[in-house]
Motif scaffolding. Structure first.
Motif, PDB file in Angstrom:
ATOM      1  N   ASN A 299       1.259  -1.145  -0.070  1.00  0.00           N
ATOM      2  CA  ASN A 299      -0.098  -0.050  -0.070  1.00  0.00           C
ATOM      3  C   ASN A 299       1.110   1.376   0.312  1.00  0.00           C
ATOM      4  OD1 ASN A 299      -2.588  -1.202   0.154  1.00  0.00           O
ATOM      5  ND2 ASN A 299      -2.565  -1.141   2.251  1.00  0.00           N
ATOM      6  N   VAL A 300       1.628   1.433   0.888  1.00  0.00           N
ATOM      7  CA  VAL A 300       2.861   2.337   0.767  1.00  0.00           C
ATOM      8  C   VAL A 300       3.755   2.581  -0.505  1.00  0.00           C
ATOM      9  CG1 VAL A 300       4.771   3.409   1.816  1.00  0.00           C
ATOM     10  CG2 VAL A 300       3.003   2.296   3.630  1.00  0.00           C
ATOM     11  N   PHE A 301       3.523   1.350  -1.414  1.00  0.00           N
ATOM     12  CA  PHE A 301       5.052   1.910  -2.465  1.00  0.00           C
ATOM     13  C   PHE A 301       3.373   2.044  -3.231  1.00  0.00           C
ATOM     14  CE2 PHE A 301       5.529  -0.154  -6.605  1.00  0.00           C
ATOM     15  CZ  PHE A 301       7.222   0.121  -6.680  1.00  0.00           C
ATOM     16  N   ASN A 302       2.035   1.471  -3.543  1.00  0.00           N
ATOM     17  CA  ASN A 302       1.523   2.018  -4.155  1.00  0.00           C
ATOM     18  C   ASN A 302       0.811   3.534  -4.163  1.00  0.00           C
ATOM     19  OD1 ASN A 302       1.425  -0.413  -5.611  1.00  0.00           O
ATOM     20  ND2 ASN A 302      -0.656  -1.209  -4.658  1.00  0.00           N
ATOM     21  N   ASN A 303       1.325   3.756  -3.117  1.00  0.00           N
ATOM     22  CA  ASN A 303       1.169   5.538  -2.434  1.00  0.00           C
ATOM     23  C   ASN A 303       2.257   6.109  -3.356  1.00  0.00           C
ATOM     24  OD1 ASN A 303      -1.877   4.640  -1.575  1.00  0.00           O
ATOM     25  ND2 ASN A 303      -1.278   4.841   0.559  1.00  0.00           N
ATOM     26  N   ALA A 304       2.930   6.085  -3.037  1.00  0.00           N
ATOM     27  CA  ALA A 304       3.739   6.618  -3.480  1.00  0.00           C
ATOM     28  C   ALA A 304       4.383   6.469  -4.540  1.00  0.00           C
ATOM     29  CB  ALA A 304       5.672   6.830  -2.982  1.00  0.00           C
ATOM     30  N   LYS A 305       4.030   5.838  -5.662  1.00  0.00           N
ATOM     31  CA  LYS A 305       3.831   5.320  -7.373  1.00  0.00           C
ATOM     32  C   LYS A 305       2.863   6.415  -7.855  1.00  0.00           C
ATOM     33  CE  LYS A 305       2.199   2.735  -9.522  1.00  0.00           C
ATOM     34  NZ  LYS A 305       1.560   0.810  -9.880  1.00  0.00           N
ATOM     35  N   SER A 306       1.956   6.135  -7.028  1.00  0.00           N
ATOM     36  CA  SER A 306       0.619   7.610  -7.613  1.00  0.00           C
ATOM     37  C   SER A 306       1.364   9.130  -7.343  1.00  0.00           C
ATOM     38  CB  SER A 306      -0.705   6.420  -6.758  1.00  0.00           C
ATOM     39  OG  SER A 306      -1.677   7.902  -7.118  1.00  0.00           O
ATOM     40  N   SER A 307       2.292   9.237  -6.038  1.00  0.00           N
ATOM     41  CA  SER A 307       1.754  10.559  -6.006  1.00  0.00           C
ATOM     42  C   SER A 307       2.866  10.974  -7.026  1.00  0.00           C
ATOM     43  CB  SER A 307       2.417  10.455  -4.805  1.00  0.00           C
ATOM     44  OG  SER A 307       1.621  10.556  -3.863  1.00  0.00           O
TER      45      SER A 307
END
Length: 174
Positions: free
Chosen positions: A31-39
């Motif tokens: 989840n943290v990785f996906n949020n960082a990637k999205s940002s």
């Protein structure tokens, strides 16, 4: 090598923390990785057009005209232009920093730069339209009036604190 490590130390530290989170809690790490990637992808979509626009502004608008309209002797016109530039701007707050760098290089008065940055945060037309539809025109009008006064007051207060107050002598005590 030392320069690269020093320059990217926060990125490397956060990457190590992400790897540790992935090891101990795989779902949270994903989840943290996906949020960082999205940002990151959102930032990549916003910054290139802004950089292109900044390059054009830097070339087309002379330093003399920026100093005339927004420089030390600009008075109310500089305030109005600072607020208008920010009100019609689009994009997140991190997009204002490159604009601010161009304004600094063009010789814009420091209080007008602070007014511009504060206005970018609170007086955007796109945000105002959403706010009117969600919270009503009375609330938006009152907030906008308070923000105009606050933005201008903060610009001059910060300008006074940074430029006009006597500098304290720095001393190091070990």
């Amino acid at each position: 090598m030392k320069f690269i490590l020093n320059r990217y130390k926060f990125f490397l530290l956060l990457s190590i923390i992400l790897i540790i989170i992935l090891i101990f809690n795989n779902n949270l790490g994903i989840n943290v990785f996906n949020n960082a990637k999205s940002s990151f992808l959102q930032m990549l979509a916003v910054l290139p057009p802004i950089m292109l626009l900044l390059g054009l502004i830097d070339e087309w608008v002379s330093r003399e005209s920026m100093m005339k309209y927004m420089g030390e002797d600009s008075s109310i016109l500089g305030i109005i232009l600072s607020i208008a530039l920010a009100a019609f701007a689009a994009g997140p707050m991190y997009a204002a920093f490159p604009f601010t760098a161009v304004l600094i290089n063009k010789g814009v008065k420091f209080s007008n730069i602070i007014i511009f940055m504060n206005s970018w945060c609170v007086i955007k037309i796109s945000t105002l339209l959403f706010e009117i539809s969600s919270l009503g025109y009375k609330f938006t009008l009152y907030r906008l009036l308070i923000d105009f006064v606050g933005v201008i007051a903060m610009g001059y207060l910060i300008d006074y604190i940074v430029n006009k107050m006597p500098k304290k002598k720095k001393s190091c005590k070990f």
